[in-house]
Each structure stands twice: as structure tokens, then as C-alpha cells.
Design a protein around this motif. Sequence first.
Motif, PDB file in Angstrom:
ATOM      1  N   GLY A  12      -7.988   0.309 -26.013  1.00 50.77           N
ATOM      2  CA  GLY A  12      -8.102   1.002 -27.246  1.00 50.77           C
ATOM      3  C   GLY A  12      -9.547   1.127 -27.893  1.00 50.77           C
ATOM      4  N   LEU A  13     -10.402  -0.066 -27.514  1.00 47.05           N
ATOM      5  CA  LEU A  13     -11.889  -0.057 -27.892  1.00 47.05           C
ATOM      6  C   LEU A  13     -12.336   1.268 -27.075  1.00 47.05           C
ATOM      7  N   GLY A  14     -12.072   1.252 -25.863  1.00 49.14           N
ATOM      8  CA  GLY A  14     -12.597   2.442 -24.946  1.00 49.14           C
ATOM      9  C   GLY A  14     -12.273   3.740 -25.526  1.00 49.14           C
ATOM     10  N   SER A  15     -11.303   3.842 -26.006  1.00 47.85           N
ATOM     11  CA  SER A  15     -10.864   5.078 -26.571  1.00 47.85           C
ATOM     12  C   SER A  15     -11.793   5.595 -27.969  1.00 47.85           C
ATOM     13  N   LYS A  16     -12.241   4.488 -28.650  1.00 44.11           N
ATOM     14  CA  LYS A  16     -12.992   4.905 -29.869  1.00 44.11           C
ATOM     15  C   LYS A  16     -14.487   4.824 -29.317  1.00 44.11           C
ATOM     16  N   VAL A  17     -14.777   4.032 -28.439  1.00 42.95           N
ATOM     17  CA  VAL A  17     -16.049   4.336 -27.810  1.00 42.95           C
ATOM     18  C   VAL A  17     -16.569   5.690 -27.274  1.00 42.95           C
ATOM     19  N   THR A  18     -15.532   6.478 -26.582  1.00 44.19           N
ATOM     20  CA  THR A  18     -15.699   7.520 -25.799  1.00 44.19           C
ATOM     21  C   THR A  18     -15.672   8.607 -26.781  1.00 44.19           C
ATOM     22  N   GLU A  19     -14.732   8.419 -27.887  1.00 42.14           N
ATOM     23  CA  GLU A  19     -14.691   9.364 -28.836  1.00 42.14           C
ATOM     24  C   GLU A  19     -15.797   9.173 -29.705  1.00 42.14           C
ATOM     25  N   MET A  20     -16.760   8.120 -29.861  1.00 42.04           N
ATOM     26  CA  MET A  20     -18.129   8.122 -30.603  1.00 42.04           C
ATOM     27  C   MET A  20     -19.096   8.962 -29.689  1.00 42.04           C
ATOM     28  N   LEU A  21     -18.901   8.589 -28.239  1.00 40.28           N
ATOM     29  CA  LEU A  21     -19.908   9.198 -27.555  1.00 40.28           C
ATOM     30  C   LEU A  21     -19.641  10.704 -27.504  1.00 40.28           C
ATOM     31  N   ALA A  24      -0.739   3.539 -20.713  1.00 37.43           N
ATOM     32  CA  ALA A  24      -0.331   4.744 -20.949  1.00 37.43           C
ATOM     33  C   ALA A  24      -1.118   5.358 -22.049  1.00 37.43           C
ATOM     34  N   LEU A  25      -1.353   4.573 -23.108  1.00 40.39           N
ATOM     35  CA  LEU A  25      -2.053   4.755 -24.136  1.00 40.39           C
ATOM     36  C   LEU A  25      -3.535   5.108 -23.806  1.00 40.39           C
ATOM     37  N   GLY A  26      -3.956   4.176 -22.929  1.00 40.16           N
ATOM     38  CA  GLY A  26      -5.326   4.508 -22.474  1.00 40.16           C
ATOM     39  C   GLY A  26      -5.929   5.435 -21.810  1.00 40.16           C
ATOM     40  N   THR A  27      -4.771   5.987 -20.880  1.00 37.34           N
ATOM     41  CA  THR A  27      -4.938   6.991 -20.183  1.00 37.34           C
ATOM     42  C   THR A  27      -5.029   8.186 -20.937  1.00 37.34           C
ATOM     43  N   VAL A  28      -4.239   8.664 -21.865  1.00 37.35           N
ATOM     44  CA  VAL A  28      -4.055   9.711 -22.473  1.00 37.35           C
ATOM     45  C   VAL A  28      -5.442   9.933 -23.302  1.00 37.35           C
ATOM     46  N   HIS A  29      -5.967   8.606 -24.126  1.00 40.49           N
ATOM     47  CA  HIS A  29      -7.040   8.971 -25.226  1.00 40.49           C
ATOM     48  C   HIS A  29      -8.381   8.756 -24.490  1.00 40.49           C
ATOM     49  N   MET A  54       1.172  13.740 -26.085  1.00 41.30           N
ATOM     50  CA  MET A  54      -0.206  14.172 -25.559  1.00 41.30           C
ATOM     51  C   MET A  54       0.031  13.961 -23.982  1.00 41.30           C
ATOM     52  N   LEU A  55       0.462  12.921 -23.611  1.00 36.41           N
ATOM     53  CA  LEU A  55       0.869  12.709 -22.253  1.00 36.41           C
ATOM     54  C   LEU A  55       1.612  13.555 -21.352  1.00 36.41           C
ATOM     55  N   ARG A  56       2.647  13.728 -22.255  1.00 37.58           N
ATOM     56  CA  ARG A  56       3.590  14.844 -21.491  1.00 37.58           C
ATOM     57  C   ARG A  56       2.842  16.098 -21.481  1.00 37.58           C
ATOM     58  N   GLY A  57       1.883  16.554 -22.218  1.00 35.74           N
ATOM     59  CA  GLY A  57       1.358  17.878 -21.841  1.00 35.74           C
ATOM     60  C   GLY A  57       0.287  17.772 -20.864  1.00 35.74           C
ATOM     61  N   LEU A  58      -0.294  16.524 -20.900  1.00 38.99           N
ATOM     62  CA  LEU A  58      -1.304  16.241 -19.732  1.00 38.99           C
ATOM     63  C   LEU A  58      -0.856  16.589 -18.501  1.00 38.99           C
ATOM     64  N   ALA A  59       0.422  15.744 -18.325  1.00 36.56           N
ATOM     65  CA  ALA A  59       1.119  16.081 -17.100  1.00 36.56           C
ATOM     66  C   ALA A  59       1.322  17.512 -16.676  1.00 36.56           C
ATOM     67  N   ARG A  60       1.908  18.293 -17.695  1.00 39.59           N
ATOM     68  CA  ARG A  60       2.415  19.679 -17.458  1.00 39.59           C
ATOM     69  C   ARG A  60       1.016  20.381 -16.806  1.00 39.59           C
ATOM     70  N   CYS A  61      -0.276  20.044 -17.086  1.00 35.07           N
ATOM     71  CA  CYS A  61      -1.499  20.682 -16.601  1.00 35.07           C
ATOM     72  C   CYS A  61      -1.225  20.838 -14.947  1.00 35.07           C
ATOM     73  N   TYR A  62      -0.710  19.821 -14.709  1.00 35.28           N
ATOM     74  CA  TYR A  62      -0.773  19.563 -12.999  1.00 35.28           C
ATOM     75  C   TYR A  62       0.473  20.676 -12.391  1.00 35.28           C
ATOM     76  N   ARG A  63       1.102  21.384 -13.006  1.00 36.80           N
ATOM     77  CA  ARG A  63       1.996  21.983 -12.365  1.00 36.80           C
ATOM     78  C   ARG A  63       1.418  23.015 -11.565  1.00 36.80           C
ATOM     79  N   GLY A  64       1.917  23.631 -10.368  1.00 39.59           N
ATOM     80  CA  GLY A  64       1.235  24.586  -9.915  1.00 39.59           C
ATOM     81  C   GLY A  64       1.913  26.151 -10.506  1.00 39.59           C
ATOM     82  N   ASN A  65       1.630  27.121  -9.490  1.00 38.69           N
ATOM     83  CA  ASN A  65       2.304  28.420 -10.037  1.00 38.69           C
ATOM     84  C   ASN A  65       3.561  28.552 -10.157  1.00 38.69           C
ATOM     85  N   SER A  66       4.276  27.607  -9.351  1.00 39.37           N
ATOM     86  CA  SER A  66       5.501  28.076  -9.363  1.00 39.37           C
ATOM     87  C   SER A  66       6.309  26.976 -10.506  1.00 39.37           C
TER      88      SER A  66
END
Length: 594
Positions: A252-261, A296-301, A569-581
Motif C-alpha cells: 500500500g505504501l508503494g502504491s502511494k509512493v509510485t503515485e507521488m513519483l 492482488a491490491l499491490g499488483t493492480v495499484h 481494475m484487476l479484471r480490466g488489466l487481465a483483459r488487456c492480455y487477450r489475443g486477437n481471438s
Amino acid sequence: MGSHCREVITIQLGHYSNFVGTHWWNLQDASLSYDPDSPHGELQNDIVFREGQTPGGHVTYTPRLIAMDLKGSLQTLRQEGCLYENNQDTTTVTWEGKVMLHKESPLTKNPFLQDLDTLDYLCMYFLFAQTGKILSETDFASASLSQCSGTVSMESVNSRLERSLKGYRLEGSVRVWSDFLRIHLHPRTISVIHQYNHDGEAHRLEAFGQGEVLLQGSVLEDLEDKLHFFSEECDYLQGFQVMCDLADGFSGLGSKVTEMLQDTYGGRGILTWGLAPVSHPEPTPMKDLYHMLNYALGTVHLAQNSSFFCPLTLRGGMGRRPTSPVAFPYLNYDPTLWYHSSSILALALDSLTVPYRLRNNSIPMGQMADALAISGRKVVAAYGAVPFPMMHGSSLYDALSNSADALPWRPLSACPEFSDGRCFSQSVTLKGVARKSLISPLTPGNKSPSFLHSPPSAEDVLASYLESHYPATAMALQLVSSPSKLTAPFPQIFHQFLSPQGFLQSNAPPSGSVVSSLPLLTSLQSSPAMGTWLSEMLHMATALELRRLAPTYLSHGPELANFQESLEMLRGLARCYRGNSGEMGSSTEEDDDD
């Protein structure tokens, strides 16, 4: 060492990240040369190190680093270091009554740290013999770092440590990361979060929400001050490499640090490595549940706020019941020891970070991220051959031919590859193979026995090999002849048939031999396999009855609505990896819309 370069600031958040970071900085320190007449290496050290000067005028060379950890995590390491402070107590005592002094016994240092102290004092002796002057602790420490007796002292320190490498077995004595730190740190490097304890059961930083609310008040001011100090002295800051613990509240701290960066240093690269150990001390089902939710929360944020995000772990999976830890054919490591597992991840990072640390023809962080994180696919997976399996005296062609049917690397992100070679893009680095060994000479008049024999350059040999496994993948290749150099106190976790240079040999080396360098092959990939990884993480998190199983997790934040939004948001991120099919190759993904 002050030539123009694209500087990088490193940020380490959490205890395991500092374990990995300590090994990584020890590897960088081992590769430094203090001889002004020696030729420049392939990697530019000024990208991650900085020059400074003590009040006494002595030059220092320290990591451009901010490291955050909890109260009680430093043990024998002083937060301010010993390079710049005079450590004189200037407080004025006005109490006139009786005073009772309670003095705590100093913590005992392990044999490696004791030897470091001894070598520092030897350096002080050399300086006194040269100059006739006795230095203060401040100037003595900085001189021992870079200047005493020209190049003699530092080479003496390194060579003595190398000779005594076989004598260090720190597996039973490493408690915290400073127990094997071999370099001096700048006084502005370490930040201690006093609101939470490193040890004990009370006041622990366990949940994502606890870390999210930390970045305010004195914690925020301290971080901003350190960032301002390190960034202001950069001529061309290309970005930040962030190592962040995923399993606890540092996610959680990392998500805020990267947001600040992202908000403050727009346009700079932010490459975030999410680190997770194989196991934790005193595990419980509730702690395992917290870890999974934090993953899960760390990955998405962290992905949302970074140029790319790469999980790094030797776990067999990110769920509560992972499979066996990653096994390497030429390593004998104990996955339960952070000292061991973090050393392997540090070796991988030494290779994965090569593209933006090269002296010539480097790939800036932003460009590297743009090539991998296409179409919103900001989570990438790492793979590594540690070491790269190559017989002593053989060629790159021979080594790759022995791995013709199966790639030699292992997953470093708990994300196994698909067997059909589907991959959107990847960045591959081969480190530590001498140029003369890269191509196998073909006898004139003889027909090429393999497609690997035909290419005219080493890059083409490696490219042809990879294209045979990934026929339609965009690739960036980097070949660096300098290996990862190992010095004390790197753990000796290697197969008995590895030579001191890290190559395979048919006979075991003489008793007492140690591995002092390693060749490495690593890959960063954006592939449909990561879509499966993300969908499985989503499935595990959504299957939980959070209010019933872990009501205290939500009491730390986030609120249930925000938690559910993060899962979307995690669901949407996973969808980005779908191929053309529209498919990613697993039943888990087919159900992610249910």
C-alpha cells in the motif's frame, strides 16, 4: 567517475526488498574498479552511484538510494551511517539532580561484519603511514571507501574478502539485511517508519490499507526531502527503480509512493519490482490470507502508477497454497532462508536492469517500458537461467544447442510460460559470456549443422535461437561480456560442478574452491501467460467472503467499495492480455466476466 549519464534513483520499500537490494548493491560494489587507469566497463556505475564529499574533503561513492523499513529492522547498522556525521553529542544537560545511567549492551556482529571493521582499521593504518595524520571517523570511513593509498586500500579490502569468502557461512547469523551489507550508505538513504515494529506481534504493518495512509506527515516530508536531495544533483534523471514488498502493508505504501513519483516526476521512467519471499516466519492461515489480498491490491495499484510492474518471487504461485518453490538445476538453496532466495533475485535483477545501465547504446527506462507495456499490458513477467548453463571452454552455439528443445530459464514471477511460444514482446539479456566464446567457428567447406551456426554475429545466434521458440515476437537483445561478480558475503549455493567462473565442468573443482562470478540469461516478457496469472489472482480474491473471513483487513482500509473497485481494475488489466481471438488459453480467463 563523473562522466555524463542518465541517472537512476533506487527506492527500496520493505524488509525483503532491502534483502534483495543489499545483495544487488553488493554485486554492484564488487564490480567497481578504483583504478583511474583501468578501461571503462560496459556498465556505467554513475547511473546508480553518486559522488559526494565529506566535511573533511574526502570523496565518497555511495548508492543513489532511499531505503525504507520499520522500527527495529536495522540492528547494528546506524541509520545515519558513518560517512558524514561527527557523532558528537551536542545536547546540553540542565538537570541537577541524581542521574542513573542505563546502558544497553551492543548487539554482536557476525564474523563478516567484524572482518569489515577490521579491514577498515587496516585502511586507517595505511592512511596514517602515508600521511602521518589520524583521521576522524567521518573522514576515515570515506577514505577507506575510495581513496586510501590510491587504489591499494580498496583492492586490498576486496581481495581480502575474496580470499576469505569460503570462511563465511552466515546462514545461521543473518537476521536482517544489514547483517550482510558490505558498502557505506549516504546519511539520507535510510528512512525508519516508527509507527510499526519489525519484530513482535503488536503494531505490525500487515495490510495494504495501513501502508496507503502512511504517506503523510513526517513520513511524506522525509521522503520528499530525500527525493529532492538526490534528484537535484542529477544532470539527467531518467527515472526510478522501485523495489517494493508485496506481501505486507508496504504494498500500500508503494502504491502511494509510485503515485507521488508519477505526479511529481512526470515523464520519468518508473520501473517497479514487486518482491515476495517464498515463506514468512510463523505463518498462520490469517496471515496467508492477508498476503494474498496484498498481492492482488499491490499488483493492480503499483502497475497503474508505474511504467511497468514486474513481480519477482521464487514462490510456486501467489495463492495461499502455492506449488513447490522454483528449482534451479545448478543451485542448492534453501527457499525458506531470505538470505538465499533474495540473492537469486538480486542476480536476476543484475541482468534484468542491464539495458538502462549500459555505458554505450543504453535503452532508457521509458523506452524499455514502452516496448513492453503496450496496449495497457503494464505487468510483465521475469524469467532467468541462474546461472546460464554453459560448459567451460564451449561456445554460445554449443550452449544453446544443448537447450534446443526447452528454454534454459525458470519463472521468476510465479508465472509459467505457455508451451506454444505465444508472447507479445520481450527483452532478453545475456551476461557474462566472453566475446570470443559467443560464436562457434565453422570449418571452411563444411555445411552448417544447425541454423545457430549460420548467423554472422553473437546477437544473431541468440536471436535465431529465441525466434525458433517465439516465432512472432518483438525482441530486444543485450549481450554483455562482464559476468556478475560474487564476493563475500554472497552465499555459496552452487552445484559442485560449477567452475569458479560459474561455468559447467566435467570434474568437481578442488576442495575449498568458491564460485566468484556467474553468467546469466534473463528475459522480461509481456505475454498471454500474464493474463492467466492476473485472472487467477482475481479469481482467488473474488472467491473470498471478506467480511466473514477477514473483517479486520477492511478495518485498516480500503473500504469494501474501494476494494471491489480495485478488483474491477484487476479484471480490466487481465483483459488487456487477450489475443486477437479474445482468449488467453485458460478456463480461468473464460470465467472472468461471470
